[in-house]
Design a protein around this motif. Sequence first.
Motif: not given
Length: 95
Positions: A35-37, A50-64, A77-82, A86-90
Amino acid sequence: MLLTLNEVKDHLRYELDDPSNDLILTGYILAAEQAIKTYVNSDVDINTKADIKIAAMLLVGFFDMYRNAEAPSNGSKMPYAVLYLLAPYRTPTVK
């Protein structure tokens, strides 16, 4: 892989030595990474941010299913925090 199974289990407070959820958690890790890719620009190396790794952690928690049963309230479809992490990379696209 962006996240390890033990990192995710620790983040979600699962017992590290209990393998009963390993398969589903591994699926969440792979889904979050994909999803991040898909979301960020293709030239971003997600494994070095590092911030993308945190976003991935949050997204996994969202999926759980044991941690989150609500849809995001931001119309996405993604939580606001994620999305925020990710916004700086898009580069925004017009559809």
